[in-house]
Scaffold this motif. Structure first.
Motif, PDB file in Angstrom:
ATOM      1  N   GLY A 190     -18.459   0.572  -0.274  1.00 19.87           N
ATOM      2  CA  GLY A 190     -18.481   0.813  -1.709  1.00 19.87           C
ATOM      3  C   GLY A 190     -18.987   2.211  -2.014  1.00 19.87           C
ATOM      4  O   GLY A 190     -19.200   3.043  -1.124  1.00 19.87           O
ATOM      5  N   PRO A 198     -18.705  -2.048  -6.103  1.00 18.21           N
ATOM      6  CA  PRO A 198     -18.389  -2.633  -4.797  1.00 18.21           C
ATOM      7  C   PRO A 198     -17.025  -2.189  -4.285  1.00 18.21           C
ATOM      8  O   PRO A 198     -16.136  -1.812  -5.062  1.00 18.21           O
ATOM      9  N   GLY A 199     -16.873  -2.259  -2.972  1.00 15.97           N
ATOM     10  CA  GLY A 199     -15.606  -1.917  -2.343  1.00 15.97           C
ATOM     11  C   GLY A 199     -15.285  -2.896  -1.233  1.00 15.97           C
ATOM     12  O   GLY A 199     -16.145  -3.666  -0.784  1.00 15.97           O
ATOM     13  N   GLN A 212     -11.438  -0.439  -4.425  1.00 15.88           N
ATOM     14  CA  GLN A 212     -12.734   0.072  -4.868  1.00 15.88           C
ATOM     15  C   GLN A 212     -12.842  -0.087  -6.382  1.00 15.88           C
ATOM     16  O   GLN A 212     -11.952   0.325  -7.125  1.00 15.88           O
TER      17      GLN A 212
END
Length: 336
Positions: A190, A198-199, A212
């Motif tokens: 992220g 967050p990713g 992402q």
């Protein structure tokens, strides 16, 4: 006596017209200086300092003061101002054109996914988002400002069978964010920022896609430096992708008229709403009647994707419209 009064009226009329003309010239000058300053930063590919970033978000609406300045220059018979007004109007109109290319992806279409992003404003718009999800049936859902109440309601109202995969930053207020997916998600680092971003890497029918969530801080009068720094982090994330398919979606707090946002696009991303023909549809604030407002909510994707059917949705109880768009992933003919 009547002759003297008439003579005084004849003298007063031209003087009155001269005063009106001077006032029109002054008014035109003030308006054109203000608009020119903002447009000048756009020409220079810079966001400048407050209040320039805030005004750039509404660049198309600078046509109003620019047009008023031109009209006042005409009324004041100010030839330099007339030319100035025409040039400024032309520049604003030029930069209203959508940014970036729209070349069709090469290769063959391998899969299609519906993406939806929504800022639910401290969780207040979650119930409306649930209704939108049931209607749009997205495969990939990005939710900004999702507090614990929002996260709990999403778990309750959206069946785990429909969205079994989740990556989130659990937090209160504007800091919470979540990605929900029908596809498997592998946790990724992220983007470190003030608000949760967050990713993950999604397995989209066997094709890895970097995903992402974007939610940099807004360019507040005393926070332009922080906004610029967090936009740069998104740019770095985009640059690190190489030739891997990537989707970045969320509330960017930026429009195509911000240099910081264009820098993200210039790392090899395209705005899905622009590809789908909705590059100027406003997403914020919902209190402003369309077409007023600015498009600060985006779905960005690498040239591996085509985009269609972009919709900006009023979900209620949030100052943002949600954005839903269909992306089609393409692969070179040599790849399976």
């Amino acid at each position: 006596m009547a002759v003297e009064a008439g003579h005084e009226d004849d003298v007063a009329a031209p003087e009155s017209r001269r005063r009106a003309g001077r006032a029109a010239v002054w008014g035109a000058g003030v308006l054109l200086v203000g608009v020119s300053a903002v447009v000048g930063f756009r020409v220079a590919d810079s966001d400048g300092v407050t209040p320039v970033p805030q005004l750039l978000a509404f660049l198309p609406w600078l046509l109003v003061p620019a047009g008023a300045g031109l009209l006042m220059a005409v009324l004041g018979r100010w030839r330099v101002g007339m030319l100035w007004g025409v040039v400024v109007l032309g520049l604003v109109a030029w930069y209203m054109e959508p940014y970036g290319n729209t070349d069709a992806p090469r290769g063959r279409a391998v899969t299609e996914l519906r993406v939806l992003t929504s800022n639910v404003e401290f969780g207040q718009g979650t119930a409306g988002l649930v209704r939108a999800v049931r209607e749009e049936r997205p495969d990939l859902l990005f939710v900004e400002e999702c507090d614990p109440g929002c996260a709990a309601l999403l778990r309750k109202k959206l069946p785990r069978a429909d969205y079994p995969y989740r990556e989130a930053v659990e937090a209160y207020g504007a800091e919470g964010s979540v990605i929900l997916a029908k596809f498997p998600l592998k946790r990724a680092a992220g983007v470190e920022a003030t608000l949760g971003m967050p990713g993950a890497v999604a397995d989209v029918e066997g094709h890895p896609v970097r995903v992402q969530l974007a939610h940099p801080m807004p360019p507040l009068p005393r926070g332009v430096g922080l906004w610029r720094s967090e936009m740069r982090k998104l740019q770095e994330y985009a640059a690190a992708g190489g030739d891997r398919p990537t989707i970045i979606a969320g509330d960017f707090n930026a429009t195509q008229d911000h240099a910081a946002f264009r820098a993200v696009l210039d790392e090899g991303l395209r705005d899905a709403a622009r590809l789908a023909g909705s590059s100027r549809t406003p997403s914020w604030p919902t209190a402003a009647p369309a077409p007023l407002g600015a498009q600060i909510d985006h779905v960005l994707a690498t040239p591996d994707f085509a985009a269609r059917d972009a919709r900006f949705l009023d979900i209620g109880n949030t100052d943002h419209r949600a954005l839903a768009v269909t992306l089609t992933l393409y692969k070179p003919e040599t790849e399976r």
